[in-house]
Design a protein around this motif. Structure first.
Motif, PDB file in Angstrom:
ATOM      1  N   MET A  70     -26.812  17.055  -5.462  1.00  0.00           N
ATOM      2  CA  MET A  70     -26.929  16.497  -4.104  1.00  0.00           C
ATOM      3  C   MET A  70     -27.985  15.651  -4.127  1.00  0.00           C
ATOM      4  O   MET A  70     -29.145  15.786  -4.679  1.00  0.00           O
ATOM      5  N   GLY A  71     -27.700  14.289  -3.615  1.00  0.00           N
ATOM      6  CA  GLY A  71     -28.943  13.345  -3.508  1.00  0.00           C
ATOM      7  C   GLY A  71     -28.956  12.242  -4.502  1.00  0.00           C
ATOM      8  O   GLY A  71     -29.468  11.566  -4.243  1.00  0.00           O
ATOM      9  N   GLU A  72     -28.069  12.418  -5.503  1.00  0.00           N
ATOM     10  CA  GLU A  72     -28.141  11.420  -6.487  1.00  0.00           C
ATOM     11  C   GLU A  72     -27.180  10.328  -5.921  1.00  0.00           C
ATOM     12  O   GLU A  72     -26.140  10.519  -5.445  1.00  0.00           O
ATOM     13  N   LEU A  73     -27.394   8.999  -6.638  1.00  0.00           N
ATOM     14  CA  LEU A  73     -26.814   8.030  -5.994  1.00  0.00           C
ATOM     15  C   LEU A  73     -25.290   8.051  -6.562  1.00  0.00           C
ATOM     16  O   LEU A  73     -25.273   8.130  -7.748  1.00  0.00           O
ATOM     17  N   LEU A  74     -24.361   7.573  -5.724  1.00  0.00           N
ATOM     18  CA  LEU A  74     -23.110   7.415  -6.150  1.00  0.00           C
ATOM     19  C   LEU A  74     -22.598   5.707  -6.334  1.00  0.00           C
ATOM     20  O   LEU A  74     -21.778   5.504  -7.105  1.00  0.00           O
ATOM     21  N   GLY A  75     -23.350   4.952  -5.318  1.00  0.00           N
ATOM     22  CA  GLY A  75     -23.027   3.583  -5.180  1.00  0.00           C
ATOM     23  C   GLY A  75     -23.687   3.024  -4.037  1.00  0.00           C
ATOM     24  O   GLY A  75     -24.807   3.754  -3.353  1.00  0.00           O
ATOM     25  N   ARG A  76     -23.361   1.872  -3.669  1.00  0.00           N
ATOM     26  CA  ARG A  76     -24.192   1.334  -2.484  1.00  0.00           C
ATOM     27  C   ARG A  76     -23.098   0.641  -1.528  1.00  0.00           C
ATOM     28  O   ARG A  76     -22.060   0.322  -1.951  1.00  0.00           O
ATOM     29  N   PHE A  77     -23.553   0.417  -0.410  1.00  0.00           N
ATOM     30  CA  PHE A  77     -22.645  -0.193   0.805  1.00  0.00           C
ATOM     31  C   PHE A  77     -22.936  -1.544   0.999  1.00  0.00           C
ATOM     32  O   PHE A  77     -24.108  -2.099   0.582  1.00  0.00           O
ATOM     33  N   TYR A  78     -21.954  -2.558   1.087  1.00  0.00           N
ATOM     34  CA  TYR A  78     -22.250  -3.655   1.778  1.00  0.00           C
ATOM     35  C   TYR A  78     -21.386  -3.961   3.011  1.00  0.00           C
ATOM     36  O   TYR A  78     -20.675  -3.399   3.085  1.00  0.00           O
ATOM     37  N   ARG A  79     -21.855  -4.792   3.807  1.00  0.00           N
ATOM     38  CA  ARG A  79     -21.478  -4.999   5.100  1.00  0.00           C
ATOM     39  C   ARG A  79     -19.859  -5.492   4.843  1.00  0.00           C
ATOM     40  O   ARG A  79     -19.598  -6.360   3.996  1.00  0.00           O
ATOM     41  N   ASN A  80     -19.019  -5.136   5.502  1.00  0.00           N
ATOM     42  CA  ASN A  80     -17.520  -5.829   5.718  1.00  0.00           C
ATOM     43  C   ASN A  80     -17.504  -6.883   5.814  1.00  0.00           C
ATOM     44  O   ASN A  80     -17.904  -7.493   7.018  1.00  0.00           O
ATOM     45  N   PRO A  81     -17.068  -7.799   5.089  1.00  0.00           N
ATOM     46  CA  PRO A  81     -17.226  -9.322   5.126  1.00  0.00           C
ATOM     47  C   PRO A  81     -16.291  -9.755   6.223  1.00  0.00           C
ATOM     48  O   PRO A  81     -16.303 -10.871   6.640  1.00  0.00           O
ATOM     49  N   ALA A  82     -15.409  -8.937   6.457  1.00  0.00           N
ATOM     50  CA  ALA A  82     -14.432  -9.530   7.605  1.00  0.00           C
ATOM     51  C   ALA A  82     -14.954  -9.259   8.980  1.00  0.00           C
ATOM     52  O   ALA A  82     -14.545  -9.903   9.939  1.00  0.00           O
ATOM     53  N   ALA A  83     -15.915  -8.628   8.915  1.00  0.00           N
ATOM     54  CA  ALA A  83     -16.579  -8.193  10.176  1.00  0.00           C
ATOM     55  C   ALA A  83     -18.132  -8.670  10.401  1.00  0.00           C
ATOM     56  O   ALA A  83     -18.391  -9.034  11.369  1.00  0.00           O
ATOM     57  N   LYS A  84     -18.989  -8.500   9.304  1.00  0.00           N
ATOM     58  CA  LYS A  84     -20.292  -9.072   9.441  1.00  0.00           C
ATOM     59  C   LYS A  84     -20.827  -9.588   8.091  1.00  0.00           C
ATOM     60  O   LYS A  84     -20.070  -9.539   7.030  1.00  0.00           O
ATOM     61  N   PRO A  85     -21.803 -10.462   8.145  1.00  0.00           N
ATOM     62  CA  PRO A  85     -22.424 -10.922   6.816  1.00  0.00           C
ATOM     63  C   PRO A  85     -22.671 -10.149   5.774  1.00  0.00           C
ATOM     64  O   PRO A  85     -23.006  -9.073   6.124  1.00  0.00           O
ATOM     65  N   ARG A  86     -22.390 -10.445   4.647  1.00  0.00           N
ATOM     66  CA  ARG A  86     -22.828  -9.487   3.481  1.00  0.00           C
ATOM     67  C   ARG A  86     -24.223  -9.782   3.138  1.00  0.00           C
ATOM     68  O   ARG A  86     -24.821 -10.765   3.321  1.00  0.00           O
ATOM     69  N   ARG A  87     -24.746  -8.635   2.702  1.00  0.00           N
ATOM     70  CA  ARG A  87     -26.180  -8.728   2.224  1.00  0.00           C
ATOM     71  C   ARG A  87     -26.288  -9.385   0.915  1.00  0.00           C
ATOM     72  O   ARG A  87     -25.582  -9.582   0.097  1.00  0.00           O
ATOM     73  N   THR A  88     -27.365 -10.337   0.764  1.00  0.00           N
ATOM     74  CA  THR A  88     -27.426 -11.127  -0.243  1.00  0.00           C
ATOM     75  C   THR A  88     -28.228 -10.075  -1.425  1.00  0.00           C
ATOM     76  O   THR A  88     -28.005 -10.612  -2.652  1.00  0.00           O
ATOM     77  N   ASN A  89     -29.130  -9.232  -1.306  1.00  0.00           N
ATOM     78  CA  ASN A  89     -29.635  -8.543  -2.171  1.00  0.00           C
ATOM     79  C   ASN A  89     -28.411  -7.221  -2.710  1.00  0.00           C
ATOM     80  O   ASN A  89     -28.212  -6.522  -1.976  1.00  0.00           O
ATOM     81  N   THR A  90     -27.986  -7.558  -3.843  1.00  0.00           N
ATOM     82  CA  THR A  90     -26.638  -6.445  -4.620  1.00  0.00           C
ATOM     83  C   THR A  90     -27.210  -5.678  -5.371  1.00  0.00           C
ATOM     84  O   THR A  90     -26.491  -4.942  -5.872  1.00  0.00           O
ATOM     85  N   SER A  91     -28.630  -5.738  -5.763  1.00  0.00           N
ATOM     86  CA  SER A  91     -29.057  -4.773  -6.873  1.00  0.00           C
ATOM     87  C   SER A  91     -29.076  -3.351  -6.435  1.00  0.00           C
ATOM     88  O   SER A  91     -29.312  -3.033  -5.212  1.00  0.00           O
ATOM     89  N   ILE A  92     -28.790  -2.403  -7.449  1.00  0.00           N
ATOM     90  CA  ILE A  92     -28.890  -1.113  -7.023  1.00  0.00           C
ATOM     91  C   ILE A  92     -30.012  -0.440  -7.829  1.00  0.00           C
ATOM     92  O   ILE A  92     -30.447  -0.573  -9.028  1.00  0.00           O
TER      93      ILE A  92
END
Length: 274
Positions: free
Chosen positions: A252-274
């Motif tokens: 519990m608490g370990e990272l599984l991945g990251r979210f980005y904003r839905n490109p169909a609804a909102k601009p995607r973040r430019t920082n894609t590093s994990i």
């Protein structure tokens, strides 16, 4: 013992009345006598428990134990999805047009898993994790993201085992067993935390029935004996860690991945590093 015989025996022992009997015993003071042997048999790390082993009054109280503070640090990435449980990842991947593919050799209809909820379409092309909790594991379920409760649904069902045998030889147990589903809205979309009951599990309970908002890592619910969490992520909002795969153990608490904003609804973040 053949798989056919095991399947027949499992059908007989998956009745709710047996589960209720087991539940009553695990809540009784007599059950505390089993705690030391239970802990030893499963190699449970007692140093992590909030209390000393002698302080637990019943087997159920020990099984649903909390941990000492800071035993499960939460990954700090703001847009990160964390594991809600200590578990083995038995399957993970993209949801294919409403179908969860190849979970121990079986495909699952997302609509059946979610009891034909209108929210199903939100996840038809999303991402899933199947997280199996063995008796050895810590059995509280925590918020995988910070957000607010959108909806909760309790689905009555069977109590088939969700171990390797049950998942391979019983038909679509994740969709047939008792389930408690929590839908959570967060900054990047929505997730569904599907808590699946199992053989000899008398209940799945919220830690606080009145809670409507959580921070990542907050205590949401707990299982009484081993079970599974199916974690669903909304369409087009998530990228898993590249080195994560079925067969990996997570805490519990370990990272599984990251979210980005839905490109169909909102601009995607430019920082894609994990």
């Amino acid at each position: 013992m053949t798989a056919k015989w095991m399947k027949w025996m499992t059908e007989l022992t998956s009745r709710k009345w047996i589960s209720r009997l087991m539940g009553r015993f695990s809540h009784s003071e007599l059950s505390r006598l089993l705690i030391p042997s239970f802990a030893k048999s499963y190699g449970i790390p007692l140093h992590e428990a909030e209390k000393e082993i002698k302080e637990y009054r019943t087997l159920n109280e020990f099984f649903t134990r909390k941990l000492k503070p800071d035993m499960r640090p939460v990954h700090p990435l703001p847009e990160g999805l964390i594991s809600p449980v200590d578990a083995l990842i038995t399957a993970m991947g993209k949801i294919d047009s409403g179908t969860i593919l190849n979970v121990k050799g079986q495909d699952y209809s997302l609509a059946e898993l979610l009891n034909y909820s209108p929210r199903t379409e939100t996840y038809n092309h999303g991402y899933f994790f199947v997280l199996y909790l063995s008796p050895t594991d810590y059995h509280r379920i925590h918020a995988p993201i910070s957000g607010r409760k959108l909806e909760s649904e309790h689905i009555k069902g069977k109590v088939y085992p969700v171990n390797d045998f049950g998942m391979r030889h019983m038909r679509t147990v994740l969709s047939r067993n008792e389930r408690l589903i929590t839908y959570i809205a967060h900054e990047f979309g929505e997730v569904a935390v599907v808590k699946v009951g199992a053989m000899n599990v008398s209940s799945i309970k919220y830690s606080d029935d009145t809670a409507n908002n959580w921070n990542r890592g907050d205590d949401i619910a707990y299982f009484e004996f081993g079970s599974t969490v199916v974690l669903l992520v909304e369409n087009n909002t998530f990228e898993p860690l590249s080195d994560l795969a079925a067969g990996h153990k997570v805490k519990m608490g370990e990272l599984l991945g990251r979210f980005y904003r839905n490109p169909a609804a909102k601009p995607r973040r430019t920082n894609t590093s994990i």
